[in-house]
Design a protein around this motif. Structure first.
Motif, PDB file in Angstrom:
ATOM      1  N   MET A 124       0.789  -1.183   0.000  1.00 24.12           N
ATOM      2  CA  MET A 124       0.000   0.000   0.000  1.00 24.12           C
ATOM      3  C   MET A 124       0.845   1.266   0.000  1.00 24.12           C
ATOM      4  O   MET A 124       0.489   2.230  -0.680  1.00 24.12           O
ATOM      5  N   ILE A 125       1.886   1.217   0.787  1.00 27.83           N
ATOM      6  CA  ILE A 125       2.756   2.371   0.859  1.00 27.83           C
ATOM      7  C   ILE A 125       3.445   2.575  -0.486  1.00 27.83           C
ATOM      8  O   ILE A 125       3.591   3.705  -0.958  1.00 27.83           O
ATOM      9  N   SER A 126       3.830   1.490  -1.103  1.00 27.06           N
ATOM     10  CA  SER A 126       4.480   1.613  -2.407  1.00 27.06           C
ATOM     11  C   SER A 126       3.506   2.135  -3.448  1.00 27.06           C
ATOM     12  O   SER A 126       3.873   2.923  -4.335  1.00 27.06           O
ATOM     13  N   ALA A 127       2.228   1.746  -3.353  1.00 22.23           N
ATOM     14  CA  ALA A 127       1.210   2.242  -4.285  1.00 22.23           C
ATOM     15  C   ALA A 127       0.976   3.721  -4.062  1.00 22.23           C
ATOM     16  O   ALA A 127       0.809   4.494  -5.021  1.00 22.23           O
ATOM     17  N   ALA A 128       0.958   4.158  -2.793  1.00 16.88           N
ATOM     18  CA  ALA A 128       0.755   5.567  -2.473  1.00 16.88           C
ATOM     19  C   ALA A 128       1.960   6.381  -2.943  1.00 16.88           C
ATOM     20  O   ALA A 128       1.811   7.495  -3.480  1.00 16.88           O
ATOM     21  N   ALA A 129       3.170   5.860  -2.770  1.00  9.53           N
ATOM     22  CA  ALA A 129       4.371   6.558  -3.204  1.00  9.53           C
ATOM     23  C   ALA A 129       4.388   6.684  -4.722  1.00  9.53           C
ATOM     24  O   ALA A 129       4.749   7.718  -5.291  1.00  9.53           O
ATOM     25  N   SER A 130       3.975   5.616  -5.400  1.00 13.47           N
ATOM     26  CA  SER A 130       3.912   5.632  -6.857  1.00 13.47           C
ATOM     27  C   SER A 130       2.877   6.637  -7.342  1.00 13.47           C
ATOM     28  O   SER A 130       3.106   7.387  -8.313  1.00 13.47           O
ATOM     29  N   ALA A 131       1.733   6.708  -6.695  1.00 10.90           N
ATOM     30  CA  ALA A 131       0.671   7.657  -7.066  1.00 10.90           C
ATOM     31  C   ALA A 131       1.137   9.087  -6.819  1.00 10.90           C
ATOM     32  O   ALA A 131       0.861   9.998  -7.618  1.00 10.90           O
ATOM     33  N   ALA A 132       1.859   9.304  -5.712  1.00  9.28           N
ATOM     34  CA  ALA A 132       2.370  10.631  -5.397  1.00  9.28           C
ATOM     35  C   ALA A 132       3.406  11.067  -6.428  1.00  9.28           C
ATOM     36  O   ALA A 132       3.434  12.223  -6.877  1.00  9.28           O
ATOM     37  N   GLN A 133       4.271  10.116  -6.816  1.00 10.77           N
ATOM     38  CA  GLN A 133       5.273  10.444  -7.823  1.00 10.77           C
ATOM     39  C   GLN A 133       4.616  10.748  -9.169  1.00 10.77           C
ATOM     40  O   GLN A 133       5.008  11.685  -9.866  1.00 10.77           O
TER      41      GLN A 133
END
Length: 181
Positions: free
Chosen positions: A1-10
């Motif tokens: 989830m954190i990786s998905a949120a980081a990817s979305a933020a990027q």
């Protein structure tokens, strides 16, 4: 989830940067907004086209509404240049007033310098008899300046629009056309 949120933020950050660069104005070397100048120029040209179209349309409409009266009809591009008798008389009188002092300009000159023909003969005689001194004095360069006042005085009387005097029949031209000075 954190990786998905980081990817979305990027992805969002990249999209914002792309949007910022797309909305930034194009600047010239002095920092002026070139896109604004381009928009203003496009607007000015569009307005000019509209004015030309409106002018053409109004001419077309007015010409279609005119009665075909050949005496009253004007040909496009022609204009009347006729002068009244009083305008012609005023022109002649003012021209005569201006030319009165011209005839007095060489009146106080000695006989040997009062006429172009006499001056031309003297220069030709000098050139023929004393060619070396004529050449050393750079007379070929000076002759136009010597003849110039005589030519200008005669040209003051030339009125090609009112009289049918031919330029090639003028006294100075006949004297100097085959000048050997």
């Amino acid at each position: 989830m954190i990786s998905a949120a980081a990817s979305a933020a990027q992805t969002a950050s990249v999209a914002v940067k792309i949007q910022e660069t797309a909305t930034q104005p194009e600047l010239d070397e002095l920092g002026r907004d070139m896109s604004m100048y381009k928009r203003m120029e496009m607007k000015r040209r569009a307005e000019a086209r509209q004015r030309r179209r409106a002018k053409f349309d109004s001419k077309r409409i007015s010409s279609s509404m005119e009665v075909d009266d050949t005496a009253e009809r004007k040909i496009e591009g022609e204009s009347s240049t006729e002068e009244s008798e009083s305008e012609s008389e005023a022109y002649r009188s003012s021209r005569d007033r201006c030319l009165e002092p011209v005839d007095q300009i060489l009146s106080d000159a000695s006989e040997e310098f009062s006429q172009l023909s006499v001056v031309k003969e003297k220069l030709e005689k000098w050139k023929k008899e004393y060619a070396a001194s004529y050449r050393d004095a750079y007379m070929s360069l000076s002759v136009p300046a010597i003849f110039s006042p005589y030519v200008r005085l005669e040209l003051l009387h030339w009125d090609p629009l009112r009289k049918s005097d031919d330029f090639f029949d003028m006294n100075w031209y006949l004297l100097l056309v085959w000048n050997g000075c």
